[in-house]
Design a protein around this motif. Structure first.
Motif, PDB file in Angstrom:
ATOM      1  N   MET A   1      43.029  54.929  25.333  1.00 10.42           N
ATOM      2  CA  MET A   1      42.149  53.887  25.292  1.00 10.42           C
ATOM      3  C   MET A   1      41.682  53.797  26.596  1.00 10.42           C
ATOM      4  O   MET A   1      42.442  53.045  27.460  1.00 10.42           O
ATOM      5  N   ASP A   2      40.293  53.776  27.034  1.00 10.58           N
ATOM      6  CA  ASP A   2      40.097  53.810  28.301  1.00 10.58           C
ATOM      7  C   ASP A   2      39.140  52.293  28.423  1.00 10.58           C
ATOM      8  O   ASP A   2      38.108  52.501  28.188  1.00 10.58           O
ATOM      9  N   GLY A   3      39.604  51.375  29.092  1.00  9.60           N
ATOM     10  CA  GLY A   3      38.543  50.004  29.233  1.00  9.60           C
ATOM     11  C   GLY A   3      38.020  49.563  28.055  1.00  9.60           C
ATOM     12  O   GLY A   3      38.383  49.767  26.808  1.00  9.60           O
ATOM     13  N   LEU A   4      36.866  48.664  28.286  1.00  9.04           N
ATOM     14  CA  LEU A   4      36.346  47.934  27.060  1.00  9.04           C
ATOM     15  C   LEU A   4      34.991  48.693  26.829  1.00  9.04           C
ATOM     16  O   LEU A   4      34.144  49.353  27.780  1.00  9.04           O
ATOM     17  N   PRO A   5      34.455  48.493  25.868  1.00  6.95           N
ATOM     18  CA  PRO A   5      32.999  49.098  25.340  1.00  6.95           C
ATOM     19  C   PRO A   5      32.032  48.531  26.094  1.00  6.95           C
ATOM     20  O   PRO A   5      32.022  47.016  26.609  1.00  6.95           O
ATOM     21  N   GLY A   6      31.010  49.181  26.559  1.00  5.40           N
ATOM     22  CA  GLY A   6      29.802  48.718  27.245  1.00  5.40           C
ATOM     23  C   GLY A   6      28.935  48.072  25.946  1.00  5.40           C
ATOM     24  O   GLY A   6      28.785  48.104  24.962  1.00  5.40           O
ATOM     25  N   LEU A   7      27.709  47.467  26.709  1.00  2.36           N
ATOM     26  CA  LEU A   7      26.424  46.853  25.833  1.00  2.36           C
ATOM     27  C   LEU A   7      25.884  47.989  24.801  1.00  2.36           C
ATOM     28  O   LEU A   7      25.868  47.747  23.666  1.00  2.36           O
ATOM     29  N   LYS A   8      25.795  49.160  25.308  1.00  3.03           N
ATOM     30  CA  LYS A   8      25.196  50.051  24.437  1.00  3.03           C
ATOM     31  C   LYS A   8      25.866  50.656  23.225  1.00  3.03           C
ATOM     32  O   LYS A   8      25.510  50.794  22.075  1.00  3.03           O
ATOM     33  N   GLU A   9      27.222  50.727  23.633  1.00  2.00           N
ATOM     34  CA  GLU A   9      28.185  51.099  22.500  1.00  2.00           C
ATOM     35  C   GLU A   9      28.241  50.071  21.599  1.00  2.00           C
ATOM     36  O   GLU A   9      28.476  50.167  20.647  1.00  2.00           O
ATOM     37  N   ILE A  10      28.289  48.701  22.036  1.00  2.00           N
ATOM     38  CA  ILE A  10      28.440  47.542  21.100  1.00  2.00           C
ATOM     39  C   ILE A  10      27.142  47.696  20.194  1.00  2.00           C
ATOM     40  O   ILE A  10      27.060  47.311  19.103  1.00  2.00           O
ATOM     41  N   GLN A  11      26.030  47.812  20.803  1.00  2.00           N
ATOM     42  CA  GLN A  11      24.772  47.683  19.964  1.00  2.00           C
ATOM     43  C   GLN A  11      24.986  48.723  18.828  1.00  2.00           C
ATOM     44  O   GLN A  11      24.340  48.635  17.692  1.00  2.00           O
ATOM     45  N   ARG A  12      25.232  50.076  19.277  1.00  2.00           N
ATOM     46  CA  ARG A  12      25.284  51.123  18.360  1.00  2.00           C
ATOM     47  C   ARG A  12      26.315  50.607  17.101  1.00  2.00           C
ATOM     48  O   ARG A  12      26.221  50.880  16.005  1.00  2.00           O
TER      49      ARG A  12
ATOM     50  N   PHE B   1      26.694  36.051  19.105  1.00  2.00           N
ATOM     51  CA  PHE B   1      27.259  34.536  19.515  1.00  2.00           C
ATOM     52  C   PHE B   1      26.659  34.485  20.839  1.00  2.00           C
ATOM     53  O   PHE B   1      25.634  33.276  21.107  1.00  2.00           O
ATOM     54  N   LEU B   2      26.953  35.261  21.858  1.00  2.00           N
ATOM     55  CA  LEU B   2      26.587  35.000  23.209  1.00  2.00           C
ATOM     56  C   LEU B   2      25.116  35.220  23.235  1.00  2.00           C
ATOM     57  O   LEU B   2      24.347  34.785  24.380  1.00  2.00           O
ATOM     58  N   SER B   3      24.336  35.946  22.574  1.00  2.00           N
ATOM     59  CA  SER B   3      22.998  36.461  22.878  1.00  2.00           C
ATOM     60  C   SER B   3      22.251  35.264  22.136  1.00  2.00           C
ATOM     61  O   SER B   3      21.023  35.140  22.460  1.00  2.00           O
ATOM     62  N   THR B   4      22.823  34.461  21.139  1.00  2.00           N
ATOM     63  CA  THR B   4      21.955  33.473  20.564  1.00  2.00           C
ATOM     64  C   THR B   4      21.992  32.135  20.808  1.00  2.00           C
ATOM     65  O   THR B   4      21.060  31.349  20.934  1.00  2.00           O
TER      66      THR B   4
ATOM     67  N   GLY C   1      36.924  41.774  22.207  1.00  2.00           N
ATOM     68  CA  GLY C   1      35.457  41.911  22.120  1.00  2.00           C
ATOM     69  C   GLY C   1      34.425  40.634  22.907  1.00  2.00           C
ATOM     70  O   GLY C   1      33.662  41.054  23.431  1.00  2.00           O
ATOM     71  N   MET C   2      35.155  39.660  22.798  1.00  2.00           N
ATOM     72  CA  MET C   2      34.341  38.549  23.618  1.00  2.00           C
ATOM     73  C   MET C   2      34.220  38.960  24.992  1.00  2.00           C
ATOM     74  O   MET C   2      33.266  38.407  25.635  1.00  2.00           O
ATOM     75  N   ILE C   3      35.474  39.241  25.712  1.00  2.00           N
ATOM     76  CA  ILE C   3      35.337  39.522  27.176  1.00  2.00           C
ATOM     77  C   ILE C   3      34.247  40.855  27.232  1.00  2.00           C
ATOM     78  O   ILE C   3      33.736  40.539  28.312  1.00  2.00           O
ATOM     79  N   ALA C   4      34.387  41.765  26.587  1.00  2.00           N
ATOM     80  CA  ALA C   4      33.585  42.962  26.642  1.00  2.00           C
ATOM     81  C   ALA C   4      31.910  42.353  26.722  1.00  2.00           C
ATOM     82  O   ALA C   4      31.313  43.003  27.394  1.00  2.00           O
TER      83      ALA C   4
ATOM     84  N   LEU D   1      27.039  41.406  29.202  1.00  2.00           N
ATOM     85  CA  LEU D   1      25.681  40.713  29.453  1.00  2.00           C
ATOM     86  C   LEU D   1      25.628  39.877  30.768  1.00  2.00           C
ATOM     87  O   LEU D   1      24.745  39.296  31.089  1.00  2.00           O
ATOM     88  N   GLY D   2      26.594  39.945  31.786  1.00  2.00           N
ATOM     89  CA  GLY D   2      26.772  39.275  32.923  1.00  2.00           C
ATOM     90  C   GLY D   2      26.708  37.818  33.023  1.00  2.00           C
ATOM     91  O   GLY D   2      26.202  37.148  33.874  1.00  2.00           O
TER      92      GLY D   2
END
Length: 323
Positions: free
Chosen positions: A1-12, A165-168, A187-190, A195-196
């Motif tokens: 397992m390598d790192g945390l998912p990025g934004l595009k992966e989470i959106q998918r 949550f963090l987008s809304t 997931g929250m950290i990712a 989102l910076g």
């Protein structure tokens, strides 16, 4: 397992999750705001189809398994309840048999829910770690596919709640998140990082399930016995090594709260919002209230699940200590 998912992966992942469930709501409740002395936003994962956030991860994992390993016909995993319900429902949707191992004395209502969702239940061991070790043995003996409690794909799926949550919400100073095996807070950290945002993330666990806090402090996996009577969803005796590395890199700190504080948070959720929270579901609020004033003027937490046995919840509301 390598790192945390990025934004595009989470959106998918979100697109996949929304085929089964809608986004869950987040509300700021005036009575909780008054108690906390801050603007508090609560993410209501208790509104998910299995009553907890875990389903998101199960859906993403099983979708991958169905496509990448079509020869797999049976999965096996261990749980105290919410992970098992997630795997049971997601496996059924993918046409895969699910065998779930739970410890002795596990929540009767969670057990029935898993069975109703299609899981074959095995009861073994005195705590979650013993159940997990037995599930691993079953995997090896039978050639089944092992579904861990922490995996990058699970974290990717549950990160979709954090994206909502963090987008809304208005930008939060601090968010208080329960720590069990770690997928939810990872997931929250990712999402925070993707989102910076400058939001600080504080993990919350039980004084009677301190392995995650001890591991965070030590910078390595530390095993510790579990004795919490109410917060079974954070009853982790041995954290995952990858999860600990994620905590160390992304958390501000970890707060430990006792069982009395967790039960009080369960009562507060019901009195102030008329939402039912299981112990681990309320532990984030318990940490937020313990930290009153230290997190900033706008803070958040996650009601991760509402799957508490009726008799247990009745006792909590009546102020009787759970045995």
């Amino acid at each position: 397992m390598d790192g945390l998912p990025g934004l595009k992966e989470i959106q998918r992942a979100a697109e996949l999750v929304y085929r089964t469930m809608p986004a869950t709501p987040q509300y700021s409740w005036p009575l909780i705001n008054e108690r906390a002395g801050a603007e508090v936003w609560v993410k209501h994962e208790n509104h998910a189809p299995v009553g907890a956030f875990k389903l998101r991860g199960g859906l993403v994992y099983m979708d991958w398994l169905r496509r990448a390993r079509p020869e797999v016909t049976t999965v096996v995993s261990a749980t105290r309840g919410n992970h098992g319900q997630s795997i049971a429902l997601a496996a059924a949707k993918s046409g895969i048999r699910a065998v779930i191992v739970v410890p002795q004395g596990n929540s009767e209502e969670k057990n029935r829910a898993m069975q109703t969702l299609g899981a074959e239940l095995v009861v073994h061991g005195e705590d979650f770690q013993a159940a997990l070790e037995h599930a691993v043995r079953l995997e090896k003996e039978n050639g089944w596919h092992w579904v861990p409690s922490y995996h990058r794909l699970l974290a990717t799926g549950v990160a979709t709640y954090a994206l909502e949550f963090l987008s809304t919400c208005p930008e939060l100073d601090t968010v208080y998140v329960p720590i069990g095996m770690g997928s939810g807070i990872s997931g929250m950290i990712a999402v925070r990082d993707a989102l910076g945002l400058k939001t600080k993330i504080v993990g919350v666990t039980s004084t009677l399930a301190p392995a995650s806090a001890l591991s965070f402090a030590a910078g390595k996996v530390v095993e510790h016995a579990v004795s919490t009577r109410i917060a079974d969803g954070v009853s982790c005796r041995r954290p995952d090594e990858t999860a600990v590395a994620v905590f160390r890199a992304g958390l501000e700190r970890i707060i430990e709260v006792n069982d009395d504080e967790v039960e009080e948070a369960m009562r507060i959720y019901f009195a102030d919002t008329h939402n039912v929270a299981e112990g681990a579901g309320a532990i984030g609020l318990a940490g937020l209230l313990r930290d009153r004033g230290a997190g900033g003027r706008r803070v958040g937490t996650v009601l991760t699940g509402g799957n508490v046995d009726s008799a247990v919840f009745a006792g909590v509301l009546a102020g009787r200590a759970v045995k």
